[in-house]
Motif scaffolding. Structure first.
Motif, PDB file in Angstrom:
ATOM      1  N   GLU A  73       0.830  -1.203   0.000  1.00  0.00           N
ATOM      2  CA  GLU A  73       0.000   0.000   0.000  1.00  0.00           C
ATOM      3  C   GLU A  73       0.867   1.257   0.000  1.00  0.00           C
ATOM      4  O   GLU A  73       0.631   2.197  -0.766  1.00  0.00           O
ATOM      5  CB  GLU A  73      -0.918  -0.006   1.219  1.00  0.00           C
ATOM      6  CG  GLU A  73      -1.804   1.216   1.316  1.00  0.00           C
ATOM      7  CD  GLU A  73      -2.686   1.209   2.554  1.00  0.00           C
ATOM      8  OE1 GLU A  73      -3.579   2.070   2.622  1.00  0.00           O
ATOM      9  OE2 GLU A  73      -2.483   0.365   3.450  1.00  0.00           O
ATOM     10  N   LYS A  74       1.891   1.268   0.824  1.00  0.00           N
ATOM     11  CA  LYS A  74       2.793   2.426   0.909  1.00  0.00           C
ATOM     12  C   LYS A  74       3.484   2.671  -0.434  1.00  0.00           C
ATOM     13  O   LYS A  74       3.576   3.810  -0.895  1.00  0.00           O
ATOM     14  CB  LYS A  74       3.833   2.182   2.001  1.00  0.00           C
ATOM     15  CG  LYS A  74       4.775   3.327   2.215  1.00  0.00           C
ATOM     16  CD  LYS A  74       5.753   3.023   3.338  1.00  0.00           C
ATOM     17  CE  LYS A  74       6.769   4.123   3.497  1.00  0.00           C
ATOM     18  NZ  LYS A  74       7.760   3.812   4.515  1.00  0.00           N
ATOM     19  N   ALA A  75       3.947   1.612  -1.092  1.00  0.00           N
ATOM     20  CA  ALA A  75       4.630   1.745  -2.375  1.00  0.00           C
ATOM     21  C   ALA A  75       3.700   2.321  -3.439  1.00  0.00           C
ATOM     22  O   ALA A  75       4.086   3.216  -4.201  1.00  0.00           O
ATOM     23  CB  ALA A  75       5.171   0.389  -2.824  1.00  0.00           C
ATOM     24  N   VAL A  76       2.480   1.836  -3.488  1.00  0.00           N
ATOM     25  CA  VAL A  76       1.528   2.307  -4.499  1.00  0.00           C
ATOM     26  C   VAL A  76       1.141   3.761  -4.232  1.00  0.00           C
ATOM     27  O   VAL A  76       1.056   4.571  -5.159  1.00  0.00           O
ATOM     28  CB  VAL A  76       0.292   1.378  -4.554  1.00  0.00           C
ATOM     29  CG1 VAL A  76      -0.789   1.959  -5.440  1.00  0.00           C
ATOM     30  CG2 VAL A  76       0.696  -0.005  -5.051  1.00  0.00           C
ATOM     31  N   ILE A  77       0.938   4.115  -2.979  1.00  0.00           N
ATOM     32  CA  ILE A  77       0.597   5.505  -2.637  1.00  0.00           C
ATOM     33  C   ILE A  77       1.739   6.449  -3.004  1.00  0.00           C
ATOM     34  O   ILE A  77       1.519   7.504  -3.602  1.00  0.00           O
ATOM     35  CB  ILE A  77       0.227   5.620  -1.145  1.00  0.00           C
ATOM     36  CG1 ILE A  77      -1.135   4.974  -0.900  1.00  0.00           C
ATOM     37  CG2 ILE A  77       0.231   7.078  -0.691  1.00  0.00           C
ATOM     38  CD1 ILE A  77      -1.507   4.837   0.560  1.00  0.00           C
TER      39      ILE A  77
END
Length: 102
Positions: free
Chosen positions: A85-89
């Motif tokens: 999630e952090k990478a995509v955000i």
């Protein structure tokens, strides 16, 4: 396209046993991401996307095999989704910044 797409997932720790992996983590995550963006919903859809479209994006260049729905299910059952999630955000913010400049 492949390098940019795969780079979204740099830094995500691969939970799989390396000696048992046929597919690279970045390729599997890219298929999942592209499947989601295409409105597809589940692991079976990801497997179908792998067969029908993944090579158009330069994914899985090192094998002629395609991952099954079970491959995606096993991956996501062990993957720490908070890192994903952090990478995509972070990547989404970067893309929006670039678009804002244009």
């Amino acid at each position: 396209m492949r390098n940019t797409l795969i780079s979204i997932f740099d830094g995500i720790k691969d939970p799989r046993k390396k000696d048992r992996c046929v597919y690279e983590l970045g390729d599997l995550l890219a298929v999942a991401f592209l499947s989601y963006l295409s409105g597809l919903e589940d692991y079976a859809d990801m497997a179908l996307f792998s067969v029908s479209r993944a090579r158009e994006f330069g994914l899985f260049p090192y094998t002629d095999r395609n991952p099954s729905a079970h491959t995606f299910e096993r991956l996501f059952s062990t993957l720490r989704t908070d890192f994903l999630e952090k990478a995509v955000i972070q990547q989404g913010r970067r893309i929006l910044d670039v678009l804002e400049e244009k």
